[in-house]
Design an enzyme around this catalytic site. Sequence first.
Site, short mmCIF file in Angstrom:
data_model
loop_
_atom_site.label_atom_id
_atom_site.label_comp_id
_atom_site.label_asym_id
_atom_site.label_seq_id
_atom_site.Cartn_x
_atom_site.Cartn_y
_atom_site.Cartn_z
N PHE A 1 1.34 -1.41 0.20
CA PHE A 1 -0.01 -0.29 -0.02
C PHE A 1 1.08 1.44 0.19
O PHE A 1 2.06 1.58 0.86
CB PHE A 1 -1.16 -0.20 1.09
CG PHE A 1 -1.63 1.00 1.26
CD1 PHE A 1 -2.69 1.26 0.63
CD2 PHE A 1 -1.46 1.99 1.87
CE1 PHE A 1 -3.92 2.29 0.12
CE2 PHE A 1 -2.29 3.39 2.32
CZ PHE A 1 -3.64 3.41 1.94
N LYS B 1 4.23 7.58 -9.26
CA LYS B 1 5.36 7.78 -8.46
C LYS B 1 6.70 7.60 -8.53
O LYS B 1 7.51 7.29 -8.46
CB LYS B 1 5.38 8.81 -8.10
CG LYS B 1 4.41 9.90 -7.86
CD LYS B 1 3.88 11.22 -6.79
CE LYS B 1 3.28 12.23 -7.42
NZ LYS B 1 2.05 11.69 -7.17
N GLY B 2 5.72 5.77 -8.76
CA GLY B 2 6.81 4.54 -8.54
C GLY B 2 7.32 4.18 -7.33
O GLY B 2 8.17 3.26 -7.28
N ASN C 1 -8.90 -3.60 -9.70
CA ASN C 1 -8.09 -3.02 -9.80
C ASN C 1 -7.82 -2.77 -11.04
O ASN C 1 -6.58 -3.69 -11.25
CB ASN C 1 -7.29 -3.31 -8.72
CG ASN C 1 -6.24 -1.59 -8.02
OD1 ASN C 1 -6.58 -1.40 -9.20
ND2 ASN C 1 -6.00 -1.99 -6.67
N VAL C 2 -7.69 -2.76 -12.28
CA VAL C 2 -7.53 -2.92 -13.67
C VAL C 2 -6.01 -2.12 -13.56
O VAL C 2 -4.85 -2.95 -14.01
CB VAL C 2 -8.28 -2.11 -14.31
CG1 VAL C 2 -9.28 -3.27 -15.21
CG2 VAL C 2 -8.50 -0.78 -14.19
N ASN C 3 -5.57 -1.20 -12.61
CA ASN C 3 -4.45 -0.14 -13.13
C ASN C 3 -3.19 -1.35 -11.84
O ASN C 3 -1.88 -1.29 -12.44
CB ASN C 3 -4.92 0.82 -12.05
CG ASN C 3 -5.16 1.65 -12.91
OD1 ASN C 3 -5.33 2.34 -13.60
ND2 ASN C 3 -6.26 2.85 -11.92
N TYR D 1 1.59 -4.98 -12.32
CA TYR D 1 1.94 -6.27 -12.09
C TYR D 1 2.31 -6.37 -13.28
O TYR D 1 3.95 -7.57 -13.24
CB TYR D 1 1.18 -6.79 -10.97
CG TYR D 1 0.99 -6.17 -9.70
CD1 TYR D 1 1.97 -5.40 -9.20
CD2 TYR D 1 -0.98 -6.65 -8.89
CE1 TYR D 1 1.46 -5.08 -7.36
CE2 TYR D 1 -0.99 -5.91 -7.97
CZ TYR D 1 -0.10 -5.17 -6.89
OH TYR D 1 -0.19 -4.97 -5.91
#
Length: 228
Positions: A157, A165-166, A195-197, A202
Amino acid sequence: MAAAEPPPPPTPTPVAPTALPESGPVGNPIFARIRIANPSDVPHLHKLMYQLAVFERLAHMFSATESSLSSTLFNSPPFQSVTVFLLEVSPTPFTDAPAGAHPPITHVVVNLDLPIADPETQEFGSGGDAVVAGFVLFFPNYSTFLAKPGFYIEDLFVRDCYRRKGFGKILLSAVAAQAVKMGYGRVEWCVLDWNVNAIKFYEEMGAEVLREWRICRLTGDALQAYGK
């Protein structure tokens, strides 16, 4: 089948500072470090875990307390049981050693187009200019197919104002690097199907999403029934 106990882990070795590829003009560097959490971090961890539950639309299932975290998170040396990597960020370089007996896992400098406005600086301040921005919690598992231990990531998390931002990549990379260092065979975790983002992130990290698998869970009354 009971999993074999993984071999005793090596002491983590500090990694030389690195920098992520710049995506824009340099001008707003933010200094980040990952360290092993310790009992004094429990108040921050509890708030982070609750924010994660809210993000996942599961706050109604959240029952952890600071007391229950304190009594269950720090009973074994790092990497032998539950381990938490904590992400701290600061607008200025870190000059102090992190709290606890363990050196930082890694230092990173991220160059941003704009400074980050953090509305929770007071709640997540961890000394000086530093604030806690995220965490990853993981523990050993075992693959009978590989005949090797691995790591299972329970939670990863990053607080809202620090996303995209990485920093998530930094946390996940730290766990993967520790697995490689210890000769482990894999790192795995679950992701919510909406949670497609996260799924895209991943996959870009090289992970394979195993869509044919389902989670099976015994908990609550269903689990307690086996103790009667």
